[in-house]
Write a protein that holds these residues in place. Structure first.
Motif, PDB file in Angstrom:
ATOM      1  N   VAL A  66       0.856  -1.179   0.000  1.00  0.00           N
ATOM      2  CA  VAL A  66       0.000   0.000   0.000  1.00  0.00           C
ATOM      3  C   VAL A  66       0.892   1.228   0.000  1.00  0.00           C
ATOM      4  N   ALA A  67       0.570   2.208  -0.818  1.00  0.00           N
ATOM      5  CA  ALA A  67       1.382   3.417  -0.903  1.00  0.00           C
ATOM      6  C   ALA A  67       1.148   4.328   0.294  1.00  0.00           C
ATOM      7  N   HIS A  68       2.085   5.254   0.500  1.00  0.00           N
ATOM      8  CA  HIS A  68       1.893   6.324   1.469  1.00  0.00           C
ATOM      9  C   HIS A  68       0.641   7.114   1.129  1.00  0.00           C
ATOM     10  N   PRO A  69      -0.081   7.619   2.120  1.00  0.00           N
ATOM     11  CA  PRO A  69      -1.164   8.541   1.804  1.00  0.00           C
ATOM     12  C   PRO A  69      -0.649   9.722   0.980  1.00  0.00           C
ATOM     13  N   GLY A  70      -1.331  10.038  -0.097  1.00  0.00           N
ATOM     14  CA  GLY A  70      -0.915  11.132  -0.956  1.00  0.00           C
ATOM     15  C   GLY A  70       0.012  10.731  -2.068  1.00  0.00           C
ATOM     16  N   PRO A 121       7.108  -7.957  19.224  1.00  0.00           N
ATOM     17  CA  PRO A 121       6.875  -6.657  18.579  1.00  0.00           C
ATOM     18  C   PRO A 121       5.682  -5.929  19.177  1.00  0.00           C
ATOM     19  N   LEU A 122       5.676  -4.636  18.960  1.00  0.00           N
ATOM     20  CA  LEU A 122       4.527  -3.815  19.318  1.00  0.00           C
ATOM     21  C   LEU A 122       3.300  -4.321  18.565  1.00  0.00           C
ATOM     22  N   ARG A 123       2.196  -4.500  19.276  1.00  0.00           N
ATOM     23  CA  ARG A 123       0.985  -5.015  18.647  1.00  0.00           C
ATOM     24  C   ARG A 123       0.400  -3.991  17.678  1.00  0.00           C
ATOM     25  N   ALA A 124      -0.296  -4.478  16.668  1.00  0.00           N
ATOM     26  CA  ALA A 124      -0.876  -3.597  15.652  1.00  0.00           C
ATOM     27  C   ALA A 124      -1.834  -2.591  16.283  1.00  0.00           C
ATOM     28  N   ASP A 125      -2.689  -3.039  17.202  1.00  0.00           N
ATOM     29  CA  ASP A 125      -3.655  -2.121  17.805  1.00  0.00           C
ATOM     30  C   ASP A 125      -2.948  -1.008  18.581  1.00  0.00           C
ATOM     31  N   SER A 126      -1.869  -1.359  19.275  1.00  0.00           N
ATOM     32  CA  SER A 126      -1.115  -0.353  20.022  1.00  0.00           C
ATOM     33  C   SER A 126      -0.454   0.635  19.068  1.00  0.00           C
ATOM     34  N   VAL A 165      -6.258  10.091  10.869  1.00  0.00           N
ATOM     35  CA  VAL A 165      -6.087   8.684  10.523  1.00  0.00           C
ATOM     36  C   VAL A 165      -7.435   8.166  10.022  1.00  0.00           C
ATOM     37  N   SER A 166      -7.636   8.293   8.726  1.00  0.00           N
ATOM     38  CA  SER A 166      -8.868   7.830   8.098  1.00  0.00           C
ATOM     39  C   SER A 166      -8.884   6.310   8.064  1.00  0.00           C
ATOM     40  N   ALA A 167     -10.006   5.761   7.624  1.00  0.00           N
ATOM     41  CA  ALA A 167     -10.102   4.299   7.498  1.00  0.00           C
ATOM     42  C   ALA A 167      -9.054   3.773   6.526  1.00  0.00           C
ATOM     43  N   ASP A 168      -8.827   4.505   5.417  1.00  0.00           N
ATOM     44  CA  ASP A 168      -7.825   4.076   4.434  1.00  0.00           C
ATOM     45  C   ASP A 168      -6.418   4.145   5.020  1.00  0.00           C
ATOM     46  N   THR A 169      -6.131   5.223   5.765  1.00  0.00           N
ATOM     47  CA  THR A 169      -4.809   5.348   6.369  1.00  0.00           C
ATOM     48  C   THR A 169      -4.585   4.258   7.408  1.00  0.00           C
ATOM     49  N   GLU A 170      -5.597   3.994   8.233  1.00  0.00           N
ATOM     50  CA  GLU A 170      -5.458   2.927   9.215  1.00  0.00           C
ATOM     51  C   GLU A 170      -5.222   1.582   8.535  1.00  0.00           C
ATOM     52  N   ALA A 171      -5.928   1.333   7.452  1.00  0.00           N
ATOM     53  CA  ALA A 171      -5.735   0.076   6.728  1.00  0.00           C
ATOM     54  C   ALA A 171      -4.313  -0.023   6.194  1.00  0.00           C
ATOM     55  N   ALA A 172      -3.767   1.096   5.685  1.00  0.00           N
ATOM     56  CA  ALA A 172      -2.398   1.097   5.167  1.00  0.00           C
ATOM     57  C   ALA A 172      -1.391   0.832   6.287  1.00  0.00           C
ATOM     58  N   LEU A 173      -1.621   1.431   7.457  1.00  0.00           N
ATOM     59  CA  LEU A 173      -0.712   1.230   8.578  1.00  0.00           C
ATOM     60  C   LEU A 173      -0.784  -0.210   9.092  1.00  0.00           C
ATOM     61  N   ARG A 174      -1.984  -0.760   9.157  1.00  0.00           N
ATOM     62  CA  ARG A 174      -2.117  -2.161   9.597  1.00  0.00           C
ATOM     63  C   ARG A 174      -1.445  -3.104   8.603  1.00  0.00           C
ATOM     64  N   ALA A 175      -1.575  -2.805   7.308  1.00  0.00           N
ATOM     65  CA  ALA A 175      -0.935  -3.637   6.290  1.00  0.00           C
ATOM     66  C   ALA A 175       0.581  -3.568   6.417  1.00  0.00           C
ATOM     67  N   MET A 176       1.111  -2.376   6.690  1.00  0.00           N
ATOM     68  CA  MET A 176       2.554  -2.240   6.891  1.00  0.00           C
ATOM     69  C   MET A 176       3.010  -3.067   8.095  1.00  0.00           C
ATOM     70  N   HIS A 177       2.279  -2.970   9.208  1.00  0.00           N
ATOM     71  CA  HIS A 177       2.621  -3.737  10.407  1.00  0.00           C
ATOM     72  C   HIS A 177       2.627  -5.237  10.089  1.00  0.00           C
ATOM     73  N   ASP A 234      -3.098   2.981  17.868  1.00  0.00           N
ATOM     74  CA  ASP A 234      -3.471   3.934  18.922  1.00  0.00           C
ATOM     75  C   ASP A 234      -2.472   5.092  18.984  1.00  0.00           C
ATOM     76  N   VAL A 235      -1.176   4.776  18.889  1.00  0.00           N
ATOM     77  CA  VAL A 235      -0.152   5.820  18.915  1.00  0.00           C
ATOM     78  C   VAL A 235      -0.280   6.718  17.687  1.00  0.00           C
ATOM     79  N   ALA A 236      -0.455   6.112  16.521  1.00  0.00           N
ATOM     80  CA  ALA A 236      -0.584   6.907  15.288  1.00  0.00           C
ATOM     81  C   ALA A 236      -1.773   7.862  15.363  1.00  0.00           C
ATOM     82  N   LYS A 237      -2.862   7.417  15.990  1.00  0.00           N
ATOM     83  CA  LYS A 237      -4.048   8.276  16.101  1.00  0.00           C
ATOM     84  C   LYS A 237      -3.821   9.448  17.053  1.00  0.00           C
ATOM     85  N   ARG A 238      -2.843   9.321  17.948  1.00  0.00           N
ATOM     86  CA  ARG A 238      -2.490  10.454  18.799  1.00  0.00           C
ATOM     87  C   ARG A 238      -1.499  11.384  18.099  1.00  0.00           C
ATOM     88  N   VAL A 239      -0.576  10.793  17.343  1.00  0.00           N
ATOM     89  CA  VAL A 239       0.536  11.556  16.767  1.00  0.00           C
ATOM     90  C   VAL A 239       0.132  12.305  15.505  1.00  0.00           C
TER      91      VAL A 239
END
Length: 388
Positions: free
Chosen positions: A57-61, A349-354, A370-382, A357-362
């Motif tokens: 999955v590509a970076h957002p943008g 490793p750090l769990r995907a949900d954790s 952190v849209s649904a698409d961005t969250e999906a991309a981050l979970r796929a990367m993890h 959670d950090v990404a949604k704060r940062v």
């Protein structure tokens, strides 16, 4: 405008750690510009897609990741492990662009389908740097940033504030909506300085060219030289010959030199990179059972997207910090930290949900939800990086 497609290695290999698998290599900076942007500028083209199965999955943008079998001309297909020198010489009607006896770009005529790299057709030799791995992005910075910033002067400048202290020719400075507090020193005796829209430079900052701060980056004090950073970075302290991708944080003291810092990285106060061995010898990258000889005397750290360091973290020469790693505990970090490591030495490793959670704060702190698409991309990367 011409159409451009970016071709990445199916398996980039250990040399591209810690960035392979996290995002397309084409989004990494080589000099002032991302590899994608360098090719776009070289060919006067716009990217329609990236062939990068390793990233998923590509970076957002970023342009979408596509299946290479869907590519049809007229278009150029280029190898992103090659960074062209800008401006590129006229290529006429060439069907292939060549460097060192190999093709690095291929032109498809109207209706012609991409079936992989080809060795036929008129070729034109171009100048640039083959990139064998992530460490070569430091070499590209050294080679390209001087001429990239000179070219950047052509777009003009706002008036330079009278309270800025300029060493060298003021004509080598370009301000484009940047704000400088009194007492900022800009040294352009070794290269130009470009400060883009929304850049803020605080009092007590010394900038030495060549240097390009991309939009909405804040330079908060310290000595910074030979730097390409942004957008939306926060930087402080001594920084030399380094690349900071978008939304990275180094807001406190500590030396970073000859390093490549990924997106959304946070370096805690007092984080220090070593960029020179006591022996002044060539620096090797240790990646488990594999050792890579960089042939570089100076190399700091390669830090993957979303990695974080605690206060006082010490990074040895040639350190590789995996994407999403969270370093704390012993001040001296291991030289090779796996993706999403928790504490550096912990095999769990750090769990995907954790991580989410950090990404949604940062990320919203920089105006990125952190849209649904961005969250999906981050979970796929993890998933990609922890299941290897």
């Amino acid at each position: 405008m011409k159409t451009l497609y970016l071709l990445e290695p199916e398996n980039p290999g250990a040399a591209w750690a810690p960035f392979a698998g996290a995002a397309p290599l084409s989004e990494l900076r080589a000099g002032a510009w991302r590899l994608r942007e360098r090719w776009e500028r070289a060919l006067g083209a716009r990217t329609r897609g990236i062939v990068a199965s390793h990233a998923g999955v590509a970076h957002p943008g970023a342009p979408p990741i596509i299946d290479g079998t869907t590519i049809t001309g007229p278009a150029w297909v280029v190898d992103v492990t090659y960074a062209p020198r800008l401006p590129m010489r006229a290529i006429g009607e060439a069907h292939r662009l060549l460097h060192g006896g190999r093709a690095v770009a291929w032109r498809l005529d109207a209706g012609e389908r991409w079936q992989g790299p080809f060795d036929s057709g008129n070729g034109r030799v171009i100048e640039g740097i083959p990139l064998a791995g992530a460490a070569d992005l430091v070499t590209a910075l050294e080679e390209f940033l001087f001429t990239d910033t000179l070219a950047g002067l052509e777009s003009g400048t706002d008036p330079i504030p009278a309270h800025a202290i300029v060493l060298g020719n003021p004509g080598a400075i370009a301000l484009r909506g940047a704000e400088l507090e009194p007492g900022v020193v800009i040294d352009v005796r070794k290269g130009a300085v470009i400060l883009d829209e929304g850049v803020t430079v605080r009092s007590g900052t010394r900038l030495e060219g060549p240097l390009w701060a991309h939009p909405h980056t804040w330079l908060l004090g310290g000595a910074m030289r030979h730097l390409s950073a942004g957008p939306h970075c926060r930087l402080h302290g001594e920084i030399s010959t380094s690349v900071f991708a978008g939304h990275a944080n180094k807001s406190h003291d500590g030396f970073v030199g000859h390093s490549v810092i990924g997106s959304w990285v946070n370096l805690g106060a007092g984080t220090i990179t070593s960029n020179l061995k006591n022996t002044y010898g060539s620096i090797r990258l240790d990646l488990g059972s594999e050792r890579i000889e960089t042939k570089r005397t100076n190399l700091g750290a390669l830090i993957g997207d979303h990695a974080k360091t605690a206060i006082g973290t010490l990074l040895s020469t040639g350190s590789i910090i995996g994407a999403g790693a969270n370093l704390f505990g012993a001040p001296r970090a291991p030289r090779n930290v796996p993706p999403f490591a928790w504490g550096g030495d912990d095999d769990t490793p750090l769990r995907a949900d954790s991580f989410i959670d950090v990404a949604k704060r940062v990320m919203p702190r920089r105006g990125v939800e952190v849209s649904a698409d961005t969250e999906a991309a981050l979970r796929a990367m993890h998933r990609r990086l922890t299941e290897r």
